[in-house]
Design a protein around this motif. Sequence first.
Motif, short mmCIF file in Angstrom:
data_model
loop_
_atom_site.label_atom_id
_atom_site.label_comp_id
_atom_site.label_asym_id
_atom_site.label_seq_id
_atom_site.Cartn_x
_atom_site.Cartn_y
_atom_site.Cartn_z
N ALA A 178 95.24 12.69 -35.12
CA ALA A 178 94.48 13.65 -35.92
C ALA A 178 94.95 15.08 -35.65
CB ALA A 178 92.99 13.51 -35.63
N PHE A 179 95.15 15.42 -34.38
CA PHE A 179 95.63 16.76 -34.03
C PHE A 179 97.01 17.02 -34.62
CE2 PHE A 179 98.17 19.47 -31.25
CZ PHE A 179 97.41 20.63 -31.21
N TRP A 180 97.88 16.02 -34.57
CA TRP A 180 99.23 16.18 -35.11
C TRP A 180 99.20 16.43 -36.62
CZ3 TRP A 180 103.91 17.42 -33.88
CH2 TRP A 180 104.96 17.09 -34.72
N MET A 181 98.33 15.71 -37.34
CA MET A 181 98.21 15.94 -38.78
C MET A 181 97.75 17.36 -39.09
SD MET A 181 96.57 12.47 -40.33
CE MET A 181 96.49 13.21 -41.94
N VAL A 182 96.77 17.84 -38.35
CA VAL A 182 96.28 19.20 -38.56
C VAL A 182 97.38 20.21 -38.24
CG1 VAL A 182 94.61 20.93 -37.78
CG2 VAL A 182 93.87 18.56 -38.16
N PHE A 183 98.15 19.96 -37.19
CA PHE A 183 99.26 20.85 -36.82
C PHE A 183 100.30 20.91 -37.93
CE2 PHE A 183 103.56 21.11 -34.90
CZ PHE A 183 103.51 22.42 -34.45
N VAL A 184 100.67 19.76 -38.50
CA VAL A 184 101.65 19.74 -39.59
C VAL A 184 101.09 20.45 -40.83
CG1 VAL A 184 102.98 18.26 -41.14
CG2 VAL A 184 102.77 17.66 -38.73
N GLY A 185 99.80 20.23 -41.10
CA GLY A 185 99.17 20.94 -42.20
C GLY A 185 99.23 22.45 -42.02
N ALA A 186 99.02 22.91 -40.79
CA ALA A 186 99.10 24.34 -40.49
C ALA A 186 100.52 24.86 -40.71
CB ALA A 186 98.65 24.61 -39.06
N LEU A 187 101.53 24.05 -40.36
CA LEU A 187 102.92 24.47 -40.60
C LEU A 187 103.20 24.62 -42.09
CD1 LEU A 187 105.01 22.30 -38.08
CD2 LEU A 187 104.50 24.75 -37.94
N MET A 188 102.59 23.77 -42.92
CA MET A 188 102.83 23.84 -44.36
C MET A 188 102.28 25.13 -44.96
SD MET A 188 102.63 20.05 -46.04
CE MET A 188 101.03 19.55 -45.42
N ILE A 189 101.13 25.59 -44.50
CA ILE A 189 100.54 26.80 -45.09
C ILE A 189 100.89 28.05 -44.30
CG2 ILE A 189 98.62 25.52 -46.11
CD1 ILE A 189 96.85 26.54 -43.84
N SER A 190 101.71 27.92 -43.27
CA SER A 190 102.10 29.08 -42.47
C SER A 190 103.09 29.95 -43.23
CB SER A 190 102.73 28.62 -41.15
OG SER A 190 104.01 28.06 -41.38
N ARG A 191 103.36 31.12 -42.70
CA ARG A 191 104.36 32.02 -43.28
C ARG A 191 105.68 31.93 -42.53
NH1 ARG A 191 102.83 33.24 -48.09
NH2 ARG A 191 104.44 34.85 -48.04
N MET A 192 105.85 30.89 -41.73
CA MET A 192 107.08 30.74 -40.96
C MET A 192 108.25 30.38 -41.86
SD MET A 192 105.67 28.63 -37.65
CE MET A 192 107.31 28.62 -36.89
N PRO A 193 109.42 30.97 -41.64
CA PRO A 193 110.60 30.56 -42.41
C PRO A 193 111.05 29.16 -41.97
CG PRO A 193 111.22 32.12 -40.69
CD PRO A 193 109.71 32.04 -40.68
N THR A 194 111.40 28.34 -42.92
CA THR A 194 111.83 26.97 -42.63
C THR A 194 113.17 26.69 -43.31
OG1 THR A 194 110.49 26.17 -44.49
CG2 THR A 194 109.49 26.08 -42.31
N PRO A 195 113.94 25.72 -42.80
CA PRO A 195 115.28 25.48 -43.33
C PRO A 195 115.29 25.07 -44.80
CG PRO A 195 114.95 24.35 -41.22
CD PRO A 195 113.61 24.85 -41.66
N SER A 196 116.30 25.53 -45.50
CA SER A 196 116.52 25.16 -46.89
C SER A 196 118.02 24.97 -47.10
CB SER A 196 115.99 26.24 -47.84
OG SER A 196 116.38 25.97 -49.17
N PHE A 197 118.37 23.87 -47.76
CA PHE A 197 119.79 23.59 -48.01
C PHE A 197 120.27 24.17 -49.34
CE2 PHE A 197 118.55 20.16 -45.10
CZ PHE A 197 119.50 20.34 -44.12
N LYS A 198 119.34 24.80 -50.10
CA LYS A 198 119.72 25.27 -51.43
C LYS A 198 120.78 26.36 -51.37
CE LYS A 198 115.31 24.19 -53.64
NZ LYS A 198 114.13 24.71 -54.38
N GLY A 199 120.69 27.23 -50.38
CA GLY A 199 121.63 28.34 -50.31
C GLY A 199 122.79 28.11 -49.36
N VAL A 200 122.92 26.89 -48.83
CA VAL A 200 123.98 26.62 -47.85
C VAL A 200 125.33 26.51 -48.55
CG1 VAL A 200 124.83 24.97 -46.15
CG2 VAL A 200 122.38 25.48 -46.28
N ARG A 201 126.31 27.23 -48.06
CA ARG A 201 127.68 27.16 -48.59
C ARG A 201 128.61 26.78 -47.45
NH1 ARG A 201 124.94 27.32 -52.31
NH2 ARG A 201 125.01 28.65 -54.18
#
Length: 255
Positions: A178-201
């Motif tokens: 349960a704690f892990w699910m809430v932690f992942v949910g918090a990561l989804m709505i956070s303002r932290m930058p996360t990896p994206s492959f769209k701009g990778v060259r």
Amino acid sequence: MIDPDQPAPQAPRRRRMHILQLLPNLISILALCSGLTAIRMAVDGQFGLAVGLIGLAAALDGIDGRLARMLKSESAIGAELDSLCDLVNFGVTPALVLYYWGMRADTSLGWIAVLIYVVCCMLRLARFNVGQKLAEGEEKPKGFVGVPSPAGAMLALAPIYLTYAFGSAMKPPAFAVAFWMVFVGALMISRMPTPSFKGVRIYAENARFILVGSVALVAALLTYPWVTLLLLDIVYLIAILFLWRKSARSLRSVV
């Protein structure tokens, strides 16, 4: 009363489209069916198959948008359809799979975690949709802000990977899941930058290494799926931490 001298109103012209332009929406619907079937597999106790179906939904989700751009069949209804499918596939489905797998021992706490995770996923998708509709001239962020919903779903399922990889002795208790699910949910709505492959060259001469690495990754997923998925989650979390520290340092240097 109809004036006889008035010209008869013309019927609106019917727009013709190639049948292949329906493929992106069809793929979104197939992804939705995959996610819903994962819930059924979880109810039946087939959790490994349920995780595989969520992974299939994530793979299909990565295809439909690119295919729509290739076929020039992007539409507002297609974007809304994709977002609604994402809420089911990566919000509702993984939450229920985890609930049936490891949180029924503590139904109250587990259900609270399910509700929090799904609401976080919904907010993440809403923020993403608003970001896609920025006014002309506004600059869109180069990477993701917060964990995207497909990545969030694969992160949330980490307790299942851990248990299947190393045996039932490693199964986390209900409160930890349960704690892990809430932690992942918090990561989804956070303002932290996360990896994206769209701009990778990459340089053209390095393409062969990417191809060989992709083949090795697929082979590892087929041979050691649970260990590989767990390692991918760990690498992804390390990448988030690295980007967060890099962003924090840049902010301090500006101040």
